[in-house]
Design an enzyme around this catalytic site. Structure first.
Site, PDB file in Angstrom:
ATOM      1  N   ASN A  12       0.858  -1.190   0.000  1.00  0.00           N
ATOM      2  CA  ASN A  12       0.000   0.000   0.000  1.00  0.00           C
ATOM      3  C   ASN A  12       0.892   1.237   0.000  1.00  0.00           C
ATOM      4  OD1 ASN A  12      -1.842   2.022   0.426  1.00  0.00           O
ATOM      5  ND2 ASN A  12      -2.223   1.494   2.575  1.00  0.00           N
ATOM      6  N   TRP A  13       0.950   1.886  -1.152  1.00  0.00           N
ATOM      7  CA  TRP A  13       1.857   3.035  -1.275  1.00  0.00           C
ATOM      8  C   TRP A  13       1.305   4.305  -0.620  1.00  0.00           C
ATOM      9  CZ3 TRP A  13       3.669   2.965  -7.135  1.00  0.00           C
ATOM     10  CH2 TRP A  13       4.335   1.761  -7.386  1.00  0.00           C
ATOM     11  N   LYS A  14       0.038   4.299  -0.242  1.00  0.00           N
ATOM     12  CA  LYS A  14      -0.601   5.503   0.311  1.00  0.00           C
ATOM     13  C   LYS A  14      -0.408   6.677  -0.659  1.00  0.00           C
ATOM     14  CE  LYS A  14       0.347   3.613   4.827  1.00  0.00           C
ATOM     15  NZ  LYS A  14       0.058   3.764   6.239  1.00  0.00           N
ATOM     16  N   HIS A  98      -9.390   0.885   4.691  1.00  0.00           N
ATOM     17  CA  HIS A  98      -8.133   1.113   5.417  1.00  0.00           C
ATOM     18  C   HIS A  98      -8.394   2.054   6.596  1.00  0.00           C
ATOM     19  CE1 HIS A  98      -4.080   2.511   6.293  1.00  0.00           C
ATOM     20  NE2 HIS A  98      -3.650   1.424   5.672  1.00  0.00           N
ATOM     21  N   GLU A 100      -6.906   4.532   7.665  1.00  0.00           N
ATOM     22  CA  GLU A 100      -6.768   5.962   7.350  1.00  0.00           C
ATOM     23  C   GLU A 100      -8.023   6.493   6.669  1.00  0.00           C
ATOM     24  OE1 GLU A 100      -2.971   5.637   5.389  1.00  0.00           O
ATOM     25  OE2 GLU A 100      -2.074   5.130   7.318  1.00  0.00           O
ATOM     26  N   GLU A 168      -5.303  -5.170  10.533  1.00  0.00           N
ATOM     27  CA  GLU A 168      -4.319  -4.108  10.713  1.00  0.00           C
ATOM     28  C   GLU A 168      -4.606  -3.387  12.028  1.00  0.00           C
ATOM     29  OE1 GLU A 168      -2.391  -2.939   6.753  1.00  0.00           O
ATOM     30  OE2 GLU A 168      -4.112  -1.653   7.032  1.00  0.00           O
ATOM     31  N   GLY A 174       2.356   2.218  10.630  1.00  0.00           N
ATOM     32  CA  GLY A 174       3.265   3.353  10.476  1.00  0.00           C
ATOM     33  C   GLY A 174       3.963   3.759  11.756  1.00  0.00           C
ATOM     34  N   SER A 204       3.437  -2.253  10.248  1.00  0.00           N
ATOM     35  CA  SER A 204       4.898  -2.215  10.408  1.00  0.00           C
ATOM     36  C   SER A 204       5.572  -3.537  10.053  1.00  0.00           C
ATOM     37  CB  SER A 204       5.259  -1.757  11.820  1.00  0.00           C
ATOM     38  OG  SER A 204       4.766  -0.439  12.049  1.00  0.00           O
ATOM     39  N   GLY A 225       2.826  -1.185   4.273  1.00  0.00           N
ATOM     40  CA  GLY A 225       2.807   0.228   3.947  1.00  0.00           C
ATOM     41  C   GLY A 225       4.208   0.737   3.668  1.00  0.00           C
ATOM     42  N   GLY A 226       4.822   1.342   4.679  1.00  0.00           N
ATOM     43  CA  GLY A 226       6.115   2.012   4.521  1.00  0.00           C
ATOM     44  C   GLY A 226       7.176   1.190   3.798  1.00  0.00           C
TER      45      GLY A 226
HETATM   46  C1  PEP Z   1      -0.696   0.094   5.853  1.00  0.00           C
HETATM   47  O1  PEP Z   1      -0.710   1.263   5.494  1.00  0.00           O
HETATM   48  O2  PEP Z   1      -1.604  -0.682   5.498  1.00  0.00           O
HETATM   49  C2  PEP Z   1       0.401  -0.357   6.704  1.00  0.00           C
HETATM   50  C3  PEP Z   1       0.336  -1.561   7.217  1.00  0.00           C
HETATM   51  O3  PEP Z   1       1.418   0.525   6.912  1.00  0.00           O
HETATM   52  P1  PEP Z   1       2.845   0.209   7.620  1.00  0.00           P
HETATM   53  O4  PEP Z   1       3.352  -1.089   7.032  1.00  0.00           O
HETATM   54  O5  PEP Z   1       3.703   1.382   7.252  1.00  0.00           O
HETATM   55  O6  PEP Z   1       2.597   0.076   9.063  1.00  0.00           O
END
Ligand code: PEP
Length: 245
Positions: A12-14, A98, A100, A168, A174, A204, A225-226
């Protein structure tokens, strides 16, 4: 439906990587993962970068997913994109719900379920996200929250061959604070008791914790994500998933 035959790792590049960067990133990722077998891989760029990713990944066995999709096909919904439009652009699936989107943009259990239903009915794959806030976990409410979130999706969709859930925990997204493998397994087993579809872990995930998380019996892959923004980190996570199958 149960578990996936091969694990899925989705990045997930956001709101990162516009069209120019997407083209070069996808070319590099495709080259890096060329020989990898035993894991399904997807990237989820921002809307404006989706067609660049689709074109850059032709022949690469890396799917392209959107980060959201609306529940209507057309209409006066400024800023939204429909599943049919995504399919027309060559996109294979969409993330819905998600945290967010729930926290910052008003998505509710009901709208998330509607997004999931329509994405699936239109022919997309859907990754529907669920997970508790830190205060909810500390208050012993994790199962109540998951029951409510998964229940809303199950009531509308039921089990579907193109539906995947992502657990999640919001406190792990994040933050660098990953759920322990035991916490992840416990939540995944609970979610599976409510709805028996593949379940990704997200929060994470990094190359050094991915193998242990994905080795858990009810973890079917990862939503990243990151660490998905860097070719080498994302590829390393895909390799860890591969060794689990
Ligand atoms: C996400 O945005 O779905 C996510 C899991 O982010 P991160 O891996 O950065 O925690």
């Amino acid at each position: 439906m149960g578990r996936r035959a091969t694990p899925l790792v989705a990045g997930n590049w956001k709101m990162f990587k516009g069209p120019s960067e997407t083209a070069s990133f996808c070319a590099a990722l495709a080259a890096r993962l060329h020989a990898l077998d035993g894991v399904a891989v997807a990237v989820c760029p921002p809307y404006v970068s989706l067609t660049k990713a689709v074109h850059a990944l032709v022949g690469a066995r890396i799917a392209v997913f959107a980060q959201n999709a609306h529940w209507q096909e057309t209409g006066a919904f400024t800023g939204e994109v429909s599943p049919g439009m995504l399919l027309d652009a060559g996109v294979a699936g969409a993330i819905v719900g998600h945290s967010e989107r729930r926290r910052l943009f008003g998505d509710t259990d009901e709208t998330v379920a509607r997004r999931a239903v329509h994405a699936l009915e239109a022919g997309l794959e859907a990754i529907a996200c669920v997970g508790e806030l830190e205060a909810e976990r500390e208050g012993g409410l994790t199962e109540d929250v998951l029951r409510r979130q998964v229940g809303a999706i199950a009531a509308e969709v039921g089990s579907h061959e193109r539906l995947t859930l992502a657990y999640e925990p919001v406190w792990a997204i994040g933050t660098g604070r990953t759920a322990t493998p035991g916490q992840a397994q416990e939540a995944h087993a609970f979610i599976r008791s409510l709805l028996d579809v593949p379940i990704l872990y997200g929060g994470s995930v990094k190359p050094d914790n991915a193998a242990e998380l994905m080795a858990q019996p009810d973890v079917d892959g990862a939503l990243v994500g990151g660490a998905s923004l860097d070719v080498e980190s994302f590829a390393a996570i895909c390799e860890r998933a591969c060794s689990r199958s």
